[in-house]
Design a protein around this motif. Structure first.
Motif, PDB file in Angstrom:
ATOM      1  N   LEU B   6       0.839  -1.200   0.000  1.00  0.00           N
ATOM      2  CA  LEU B   6       0.000   0.000   0.000  1.00  0.00           C
ATOM      3  C   LEU B   6       0.872   1.248   0.000  1.00  0.00           C
ATOM      4  CD1 LEU B   6      -3.122   0.180   0.134  1.00  0.00           C
ATOM      5  CD2 LEU B   6      -2.857   0.872   2.512  1.00  0.00           C
ATOM      6  N   ARG B   7       1.914   1.196   0.844  1.00  0.00           N
ATOM      7  CA  ARG B   7       2.833   2.340   0.933  1.00  0.00           C
ATOM      8  C   ARG B   7       3.509   2.577  -0.403  1.00  0.00           C
ATOM      9  NH1 ARG B   7       4.674   1.440   6.246  1.00  0.00           N
ATOM     10  NH2 ARG B   7       6.288   0.060   5.470  1.00  0.00           N
ATOM     11  N   ALA B   8       3.965   1.472  -1.011  1.00  0.00           N
ATOM     12  CA  ALA B   8       4.675   1.586  -2.290  1.00  0.00           C
ATOM     13  C   ALA B   8       3.759   2.175  -3.350  1.00  0.00           C
ATOM     14  CB  ALA B   8       5.188   0.214  -2.720  1.00  0.00           C
ATOM     15  N   ARG B   9       2.502   1.716  -3.332  1.00  0.00           N
ATOM     16  CA  ARG B   9       1.563   2.228  -4.332  1.00  0.00           C
ATOM     17  C   ARG B   9       1.273   3.703  -4.130  1.00  0.00           C
ATOM     18  NH1 ARG B   9      -3.182  -1.659  -6.378  1.00  0.00           N
ATOM     19  NH2 ARG B   9      -3.952   0.389  -6.975  1.00  0.00           N
ATOM     20  N   ALA B  10       1.119   4.098  -2.855  1.00  0.00           N
ATOM     21  CA  ALA B  10       0.865   5.512  -2.544  1.00  0.00           C
ATOM     22  C   ALA B  10       2.052   6.361  -2.986  1.00  0.00           C
ATOM     23  CB  ALA B  10       0.617   5.683  -1.055  1.00  0.00           C
ATOM     24  N   GLY B  12       4.194   5.630  -5.296  1.00  0.00           N
ATOM     25  CA  GLY B  12       4.227   5.653  -6.756  1.00  0.00           C
ATOM     26  C   GLY B  12       3.225   6.650  -7.330  1.00  0.00           C
ATOM     27  N   TRP B  13       2.066   6.687  -6.698  1.00  0.00           N
ATOM     28  CA  TRP B  13       0.991   7.604  -7.155  1.00  0.00           C
ATOM     29  C   TRP B  13       1.481   9.054  -7.048  1.00  0.00           C
ATOM     30  CZ3 TRP B  13      -2.074  11.614  -5.442  1.00  0.00           C
ATOM     31  CH2 TRP B  13      -3.267  11.835  -6.158  1.00  0.00           C
ATOM     32  N   ILE B  14       2.083   9.398  -5.904  1.00  0.00           N
ATOM     33  CA  ILE B  14       2.574  10.758  -5.709  1.00  0.00           C
ATOM     34  C   ILE B  14       3.728  11.051  -6.669  1.00  0.00           C
ATOM     35  CG2 ILE B  14       3.711  12.296  -4.053  1.00  0.00           C
ATOM     36  CD1 ILE B  14       2.071  10.871  -1.877  1.00  0.00           C
ATOM     37  N   GLY B  19       6.768  13.942  -9.555  1.00  0.00           N
ATOM     38  CA  GLY B  19       8.106  13.705 -10.094  1.00  0.00           C
ATOM     39  C   GLY B  19       9.190  13.800  -9.038  1.00  0.00           C
ATOM     40  N   PHE B  20       8.921  13.236  -7.861  1.00  0.00           N
ATOM     41  CA  PHE B  20       9.953  13.216  -6.825  1.00  0.00           C
ATOM     42  C   PHE B  20      11.136  12.339  -7.223  1.00  0.00           C
ATOM     43  CE2 PHE B  20       6.952  14.591  -3.291  1.00  0.00           C
ATOM     44  CZ  PHE B  20       7.581  15.823  -3.202  1.00  0.00           C
ATOM     45  N   GLY B  21      10.873  11.464  -8.171  1.00  0.00           N
ATOM     46  CA  GLY B  21      11.937  10.560  -8.608  1.00  0.00           C
ATOM     47  C   GLY B  21      13.171  11.327  -9.035  1.00  0.00           C
ATOM     48  N   ALA B  22      12.953  12.434  -9.764  1.00  0.00           N
ATOM     49  CA  ALA B  22      14.072  13.248 -10.259  1.00  0.00           C
ATOM     50  C   ALA B  22      14.851  13.833  -9.082  1.00  0.00           C
ATOM     51  CB  ALA B  22      13.538  14.362 -11.150  1.00  0.00           C
ATOM     52  N   VAL B  23      14.099  14.276  -8.073  1.00  0.00           N
ATOM     53  CA  VAL B  23      14.754  14.850  -6.893  1.00  0.00           C
ATOM     54  C   VAL B  23      15.576  13.793  -6.180  1.00  0.00           C
ATOM     55  CG1 VAL B  23      14.360  15.967  -4.663  1.00  0.00           C
ATOM     56  CG2 VAL B  23      12.900  16.535  -6.617  1.00  0.00           C
ATOM     57  N   ARG B  24      14.960  12.592  -6.058  1.00  0.00           N
ATOM     58  CA  ARG B  24      15.662  11.510  -5.375  1.00  0.00           C
ATOM     59  C   ARG B  24      16.924  11.124  -6.149  1.00  0.00           C
ATOM     60  NH1 ARG B  24      12.194   7.236  -5.414  1.00  0.00           N
ATOM     61  NH2 ARG B  24      10.511   8.532  -4.607  1.00  0.00           N
TER      62      ARG B  24
END
Lengths: 161, 358
Positions: B6-10, B12-14, B19-24
């Motif tokens: 559930l956490r992973a899906r949430a 992923g949704w955000i 686009g937090f992926g770019a920041v990470r």
């Protein structure tokens, strides 16, 4: 007996892993508890700070509302009663009335309407009669009435005992 | 679905939407060099942390503070005596302001001594110096806000010094005071600077400063071979260490604020004589004491003006440091810079102490 030995070893290994997990969860709990406790200690003073201290102004029981000749019969004016407004009405030459000027509906300040000889709240069109009772409109309760004394030329309003 | 799923899906949704992926991704590449001078890297972060505390406590104080001559002092007194924990919040604000400026100076000198200002980090240096200027302006404007005797007269002196600036002095002093003299207009002005103008400037500059550091990466001292220096991931390794340092800074701050609550003094009265012991905040003391030492006239110039001229030239040299620190052949004049840095640090330390004692 190599087979027995290896099973013993593997039992030891799982025991070790279990103890390790236990230690880890204890450390996590301690860390989390520490962080939670410090957050609580940061927020507690802030929340208390946000709560405004009680008003320092002493509650007033009596105020001088002006001079007799300042108010014509069938007129009213709003005067300061402590830190709240009060409405002083000169109904006739000799009859005076005073009320809290705070509407019981949503705290607007009321005014005297000489045409209808009633007290009117402009915010939601509430009407009170000259005893403070609600005539029409949304106010749920009558206005608090104050006592009026005329001492010589001075008009004094006081809270009723 | 399990909690982890559930956490992973949430997440992923955000991620899909923000686009937090770019920041990470960016964060994961940020590294911190590990060497003998690494502890100095913490000081910029401590300054930022104290700045955050200033924002929070400043907002809280604004809930009760009133920026008028009639009410300013009484409202601060109200905060300190009637509002629950008001003394603590104000004390933290004052202590944190002073610690922040001290730590910013430490940060600046560490940058000088490790020669981190050198190309391509000139803009980082300039934005940092601008931030230091903003902080000093914060201090100068905030000092007046409680409207007590000391701050009132210190502001008179401070704006008078500004008036001796050649050519623009009078206009500058009038602008600062909002009139001919320090009064109600000065108070509302300083309040506006302190709570709107300077915070906006500071936020923009902090943003630029951090962006530039992100762009160029952390500097290593020139005497180290960059390719042989070990590195540590910024996130989470360095960040968690920095958090621990912040905890330590907070402990120091809390202890100072609780054990030595900031005094309020007496309400300012423009029609009394200046009380003995008028002096500015400690970070202006060195300059203040220097001005005291200069005779009233040097050759044909006024003493104040000579002092200001000297400070002005020194400031320009200092701000332009990255641009003259290298020889034309590209090698660093590191000894000259280090020598100058030691001289400046010693001057500031000695004259601050002298200004305090005398």
């Amino acid at each position: 007996m190599p087979v027995q030995e290896s099973s013993k070893q593997s039992t030891q290994r799982t025991d070790g892993a279990r103890a390790d997990r236990k230690r880890r969860s204890l450390v996590s709990w301690l860390l989390g508890g520490g962080v939670a406790a410090s957050l609580a200690s940061f927020f507690y003073p802030v929340v208390r700070f946000l709560n405004p201290p009680a008003a320092s102004e002493a509650s007033v029981n009596e105020v001088a509302a002006g001079r007799v000749q300042d108010l014509k019969p069938n007129s009213g004016k709003v005067v300061k009663f402590g830190n709240k407004p009060a409405l002083l009405v000169r109904v006739s030459e000799t009859e005076w009335k005073a009320f809290s000027a705070v509407c019981t509906h949503l705290n607007c300040t009321v005014q005297y309407q000489d045409g209808r000889q009633q007290i009117w709240c402009a915010c939601h069109n509430g009407f009170y009669d000259l005893n403070g009772a609600v005539v029409s409109g949304p106010p749920p309760r009558p206005l608090e009435e104050f006592a009026v004394h005329v001492r010589g030329d001075d008009v004094v309003i006081s809270r009723r005992a | 679905m399990s909690a982890a799923e559930l956490r992973a899906r949430a997440a992923g949704w955000i991620d899909d939407r923000l686009g937090f992926g770019a920041v990470r991704e960016l964060m994961s590449h940020k590294v911190v060099p590990v060497h003998a001078a690494t502890p100095w890297y913490y000081f910029g972060g401590i300054t930022l942390f104290l700045f955050a505390i200033q924002i929070i406590t400043g907002i809280l104080l604004m809930l009760y503070y009133r920026p008028t001559v009639a009410e300013a002092f009484d409202s601060v007194q109200f905060i300190m005596t009637r509002v629950e924990f008001g003394w603590l919040i104000r004390s933290i604000h004052s202590w944190s302001a002073n610690l922040m400026i001290f730590v910013a100076f430490v940060h600046m000198f560490s940058v000088v001594f490790t020669h981190a200002y050198r190309a391509p980090r000139e803009l980082t240096w300039l934005s940092g110096i601008a931030l230091l200027g903003v902080m000093l302006a914060f201090g100068f404007s905030g000092y007046l806000l409680p409207w007590n005797q000391i701050s009132y007269f210190a502001t008179k002196v401070g704006t008078d010094v500004a008036a001796t600036t050649p050519a623009i002095g009078e206009a500058l002093a009038r602008f600062l005071r909002g009139g001919e003299d320090v009064g109600g207009a000065t108070l509302t002005r300083f309040f506006a600077f302190h709570v709107i103008v300077l915070p906006l400037a500071a936020m923009l500059l902090v943003g630029l400063h951090l962006l530039l550091i992100q762009k160029t990466g952390m500097s290593t001292p020139p005497w180290m071979d960059r390719s042989r220096v070990r590195t540590m991931k910024f996130f989470p390794n360095f960040f968690l260490r920095e958090l621990m340092v912040w905890y330590g800074a907070l402990a120091v701050l809390g202890a100072l604020a609780a054990i030595f609550p900031w005094e309020l003094g007496e309400k300012a009265d423009p029609f009394t004589s200046a009380p003995a012991g008028i002096r500015p905040e400690w970070y202006f003391l060195a300059q203040f004491y220097t001005l005291k030492l200069i005779p009233s006239h040097v050759w044909f110039l006024e003493g104040e003006m000579v002092g200001l001229l000297f400070f002005g030239i020194a400031a320009v040299v200092w701000v332009a440091l990255p641009f003259w620190a290298s020889n034309p052949d590209g090698s660093l004049r590191s000894r000259l810079v280090t020598g100058l840095g030691i001289f400046l640090a010693a001057y500031l330390a000695v004259f601050t102490v002298l200004g305090y004692v005398k």
